[in-house]
Design an enzyme around this catalytic site. Structure first.
Site, PDB file in Angstrom:
ATOM      1  N   GLU A  66       0.751  -1.216  -0.174  1.00 50.79           N
ATOM      2  CA  GLU A  66       0.168   0.199  -0.026  1.00 50.79           C
ATOM      3  C   GLU A  66       0.716   1.226  -0.035  1.00 50.79           C
ATOM      4  OE1 GLU A  66      -2.895  -0.958  -0.620  1.00 50.79           O
ATOM      5  OE2 GLU A  66      -2.469  -2.805  -0.292  1.00 50.79           O
TER       6      GLU A  66
ATOM      7  N   TYR B 167      -1.619  -8.720 -10.321  1.00 49.31           N
ATOM      8  CA  TYR B 167      -0.600  -8.558  -9.691  1.00 49.31           C
ATOM      9  C   TYR B 167       0.632  -9.148  -9.999  1.00 49.31           C
ATOM     10  CZ  TYR B 167      -4.136  -6.844  -6.064  1.00 49.31           C
ATOM     11  OH  TYR B 167      -5.193  -6.080  -5.467  1.00 49.31           O
TER      12      TYR B 167
END
Length: 333
Positions: free
Chosen positions: A212, A300
């Site tokens: 993040e 991802y």
């Protein structure tokens, strides 16, 4: 129909090209995919109600009228009234609280796509864990959160800045949400949302929070133009995450985590077949499909593999880091 319908606004014929204008939309939002209301029994402390939003990818259209194509960015401000004893937070660079009126005011000074507007309110208290970071959590969880993250978030931010340039968002705060939070983490600017259960694993906490942190550059500061290009955000963030872990924990840590995830990718490809449409980097988004349904391991890890391949063409990974740093300074992918 769960995700609303388009709003058409007819502009007056007298409006001249490039002439500024203002549109005011008065609306009421009902229960929708973006807004999660929890009774006290569904929180860790069982003390007070809790509410949070999860806007990715197009859910925030049930929160407020918006352009939710990620290429469209804007600043925002919000005024939120809450009962006494309820702490309200938003993904904003500035906030004030008028205690007499029970009113919070927020302002995000940098343009962001609609999915990064986030709100949380509940029985939350905070503690500083670094010069520009604090954790927010229910009182019963705060000591654990402090013990797990105190001092190390600044280390991750500093490593990311050395690789990809200044952190533009001011603060990097983290709020831990109840178990009903539908994903592990969300990279809302200034206020990362994390599911509280991740506190049980030091390794997953490190990896997910650093991921993040990486989104502060890749995804938040520079955003993919369309939802068909989600791999740009997630693939680059995963690559940056692993560059940060290499700098802070060493190559062995990064190699082990990467090998574990790539093994999962290969097993997924074997299960679905290499020609399955969902395994493509650029997935075709059909009308009526929620883009979040297209996010998977390929977004991802296949995205990471392509970015890693490009970095290897540069020889020394630091050359590719320099390229990404310049790209960030120009705000383009």
């Amino acid at each position: 129909t769960d995700y609303g319908s388009s709003l058409t606004v007819s502009l007056p014929a007298s409006l001249q090209p490039h002439q500024p204008f203002q549109i005011i939309v008065r609306y009421t939002t009902a229960d929708g995919p973006a807004i999660w209301w929890l009774d006290p029994e569904l929180t860790y402390g069982n003390a007070k109600p809790f509410v949070f939003t999860q806007g990715h990818s197009v859910c925030n259209r049930s929160f407020f009228p918006c352009f939710d194509t990620p290429a469209v960015k804007c600043t925002y401000s919000a005024t939120v009234k809450a009962p006494a004893g309820i702490q309200v937070l938003m993904s904003a660079t500035q906030s004030t609280y008028l205690e007499e009126e029970g009113v919070y005011q927020f302002y995000m000074e940098y343009p962001v796509p609609a999915y990064l507007v986030a709100l949380v309110a509940g029985d939350l208290i905070h503690a500083d864990i670094g010069p520009r970071s604090r954790v927010w959590a229910e009182p019963c969880l705060l000591p654990t959160a402090i013990s797990k993250l105190s001092g190390i978030v600044e280390r991750w931010l500093t490593a990311a800045e050395s690789l990809y340039g200044p952190y533009i968002w001011g603060r990097y705060d983290i709020v831990f949400l109840p178990p009903s939070f539908p994903i592990v983490a969300m990279e809302n600017p200034c206020l990362t949302f994390i599911i509280s259960s991740i506190l049980e694993s030091d390794e997953f906490l490190i990896i997910d929070v650093i991921h993040e942190v990486a989104h502060s550059w890749f995804g938040n500061a520079v955003t993919n133009a369309t939802w068909e290009e989600m791999w740009l955000s997630e693939g680059l963030a995963t690559y940056a995450q692993r560059r940060i872990t290499t700098e802070t924990y060493g190559a062995a840590f990064t190699c082990l985590e990467t090998a574990f995830r790539l093994d999962a990718l290969h097993r997924q490809m074997k299960l679905l077949g290499e020609d399955n449409p969902v395994s493509k980097l650029q997935v075709k988004l059909e009308p009526g499909v929620n883009p979040s349904n297209l996010m998977n391991l390929f977004t991802y890890e296949k995205g990471y593999c392509f970015v890693y391949y490009l970095s290897q063409l540069c020889g020394d990974p630091r050359h590719f880091d320099s390229f990404l740093r310049v790209s960030m300074s120009k705000q383009v992918f």
